[in-house]
Write a protein that holds these residues in place. Structure first.
Motif, PDB file in Angstrom:
ATOM      1  N   ILE A  22     -43.101  -5.817  15.284  1.00  9.96           N
ATOM      2  CA  ILE A  22     -44.405  -6.140  14.698  1.00  9.96           C
ATOM      3  C   ILE A  22     -44.486  -7.593  14.241  1.00  9.96           C
ATOM      4  O   ILE A  22     -45.550  -8.194  14.244  1.00  9.96           O
ATOM      5  CB  ILE A  22     -44.750  -5.199  13.543  1.00  9.96           C
ATOM      6  N   LEU A  23     -43.344  -8.185  13.871  1.00 11.59           N
ATOM      7  CA  LEU A  23     -43.339  -9.572  13.413  1.00 11.59           C
ATOM      8  C   LEU A  23     -43.056 -10.551  14.537  1.00 11.59           C
ATOM      9  O   LEU A  23     -43.092 -11.748  14.327  1.00 11.59           O
ATOM     10  CB  LEU A  23     -42.289  -9.749  12.308  1.00 11.59           C
ATOM     11  N   GLY A  81     -47.262  -7.268  18.664  1.00 11.60           N
ATOM     12  CA  GLY A  81     -48.018  -6.297  17.895  1.00 11.60           C
ATOM     13  C   GLY A  81     -49.068  -5.545  18.681  1.00 11.60           C
ATOM     14  O   GLY A  81     -49.547  -4.515  18.236  1.00 11.60           O
ATOM     15  N   ILE A 138     -42.252  -3.262   9.279  1.00  8.93           N
ATOM     16  CA  ILE A 138     -42.635  -4.337   8.366  1.00  8.93           C
ATOM     17  C   ILE A 138     -41.652  -4.437   7.211  1.00  8.93           C
ATOM     18  O   ILE A 138     -41.230  -5.534   6.842  1.00  8.93           O
ATOM     19  CB  ILE A 138     -44.071  -4.128   7.848  1.00  8.93           C
ATOM     20  N   ALA A 164     -40.736 -14.841   9.400  1.00  9.11           N
ATOM     21  CA  ALA A 164     -42.156 -14.504   9.319  1.00  9.11           C
ATOM     22  C   ALA A 164     -42.956 -15.684   8.750  1.00  9.11           C
ATOM     23  O   ALA A 164     -44.058 -15.970   9.226  1.00  9.11           O
ATOM     24  CB  ALA A 164     -42.353 -13.256   8.458  1.00  9.11           C
ATOM     25  N   HIS A 173     -45.818 -17.840  10.748  1.00  7.60           N
ATOM     26  CA  HIS A 173     -47.146 -18.032  10.153  1.00  7.60           C
ATOM     27  C   HIS A 173     -47.508 -19.515  10.139  1.00  7.60           C
ATOM     28  O   HIS A 173     -48.632 -19.891  10.482  1.00  7.60           O
ATOM     29  CB  HIS A 173     -47.161 -17.461   8.733  1.00  7.60           C
ATOM     30  N   TYR A 227     -48.728  -8.800   6.254  1.00  5.22           N
ATOM     31  CA  TYR A 227     -47.845  -7.718   6.698  1.00  5.22           C
ATOM     32  C   TYR A 227     -47.436  -6.837   5.525  1.00  5.22           C
ATOM     33  O   TYR A 227     -47.388  -5.616   5.647  1.00  5.22           O
ATOM     34  CB  TYR A 227     -46.602  -8.283   7.379  1.00  5.22           C
ATOM     35  N   GLN A 228     -47.150  -7.451   4.396  1.00  4.28           N
ATOM     36  CA  GLN A 228     -46.752  -6.682   3.220  1.00  4.28           C
ATOM     37  C   GLN A 228     -47.871  -5.738   2.795  1.00  4.28           C
ATOM     38  O   GLN A 228     -47.621  -4.572   2.489  1.00  4.28           O
ATOM     39  CB  GLN A 228     -46.389  -7.625   2.082  1.00  4.28           C
ATOM     40  N   THR A 244     -50.188  -4.529   4.679  1.00  8.14           N
ATOM     41  CA  THR A 244     -50.260  -3.489   5.712  1.00  8.14           C
ATOM     42  C   THR A 244     -49.214  -2.417   5.445  1.00  8.14           C
ATOM     43  O   THR A 244     -49.497  -1.217   5.536  1.00  8.14           O
ATOM     44  CB  THR A 244     -50.063  -4.109   7.111  1.00  8.14           C
TER      45      THR A 244
END
Length: 169
Positions: A87-88, A92, A107, A118, A122, A133-134, A136
């Protein structure tokens, strides 16, 4: 756990340690003690099982069900340690159909072990922020019934970052 007890506890005390591990009231305490003993025994790792991860996670001080949930997240991502969790990593698009539990796993372990990566993604590649993400993951934990983990996720992530350092390749 038997392997840890046999390696870390003196032969005279192994039966008592096993009895404490079998008792729900003292199970978390014996895991915490095994974690401390493992830190003091540099020759223990690597081992065939991941019992030491559970022992280390128990030092966070959460309820046993929450500790097991984070442990399950850890185990679900073991094969991802050589790379950023899916996911990171920008992959995704395929995660849209994954369950909230699977997303929470990726995550949590991804940010817990690869937070700096991460942040770099970004900043350099305009990927979503670690905070996105956190949030989420918080939502995914809440949806799956782990509201305590959802509220304590920042602390869990900090705990993972400070207690599980992966070797540099």
């Amino acid at each position: 756990m038997d392997e840890l007890i046999s390696k870390l506890v003196s032969p005279k005390q192994q039966a008592q340690a096993q009895a404490l591990l079998d008792d729900p009231g003292s199970r978390n305490l014996i895991r915490q003690q095994l974690s401390q003993l493992a830190e003091d025994n540099a020759g223990l790792m690597p081992q065939k099982s991941f019992s030491w991860i559970l022992c280390k996670l128990s030092t966070f001080g959460a309820e046993e069900t929450d500790t097991f949930r984070i442990y399950q997240a850890f185990l679900s991502q073991v094969d991802q340690f050589g790379q950023m969790c899916r996911i990171l990593s920008g992959d995704g698009a395929r995660c849209k159909l994954d369950s909230p539990a699977a997303i929470a796993n990726r995550i949590t372990i991804g940010l817990g072990l690869f937070y700096e990566e991460a942040v770099r993604r970004h900043q350099r590649q305009a990927a979503p922020s670690p905070q996105f993400y956190q949030q989420t993951a918080v939502s995914c934990f809440a949806v799956t019934g782990y509201k305590t983990i959802a509220t304590q996720l920042p602390e869990w992530l900090e705990f993972l970052r400070s207690n599980f350092v992966l070797p540099r390749l």
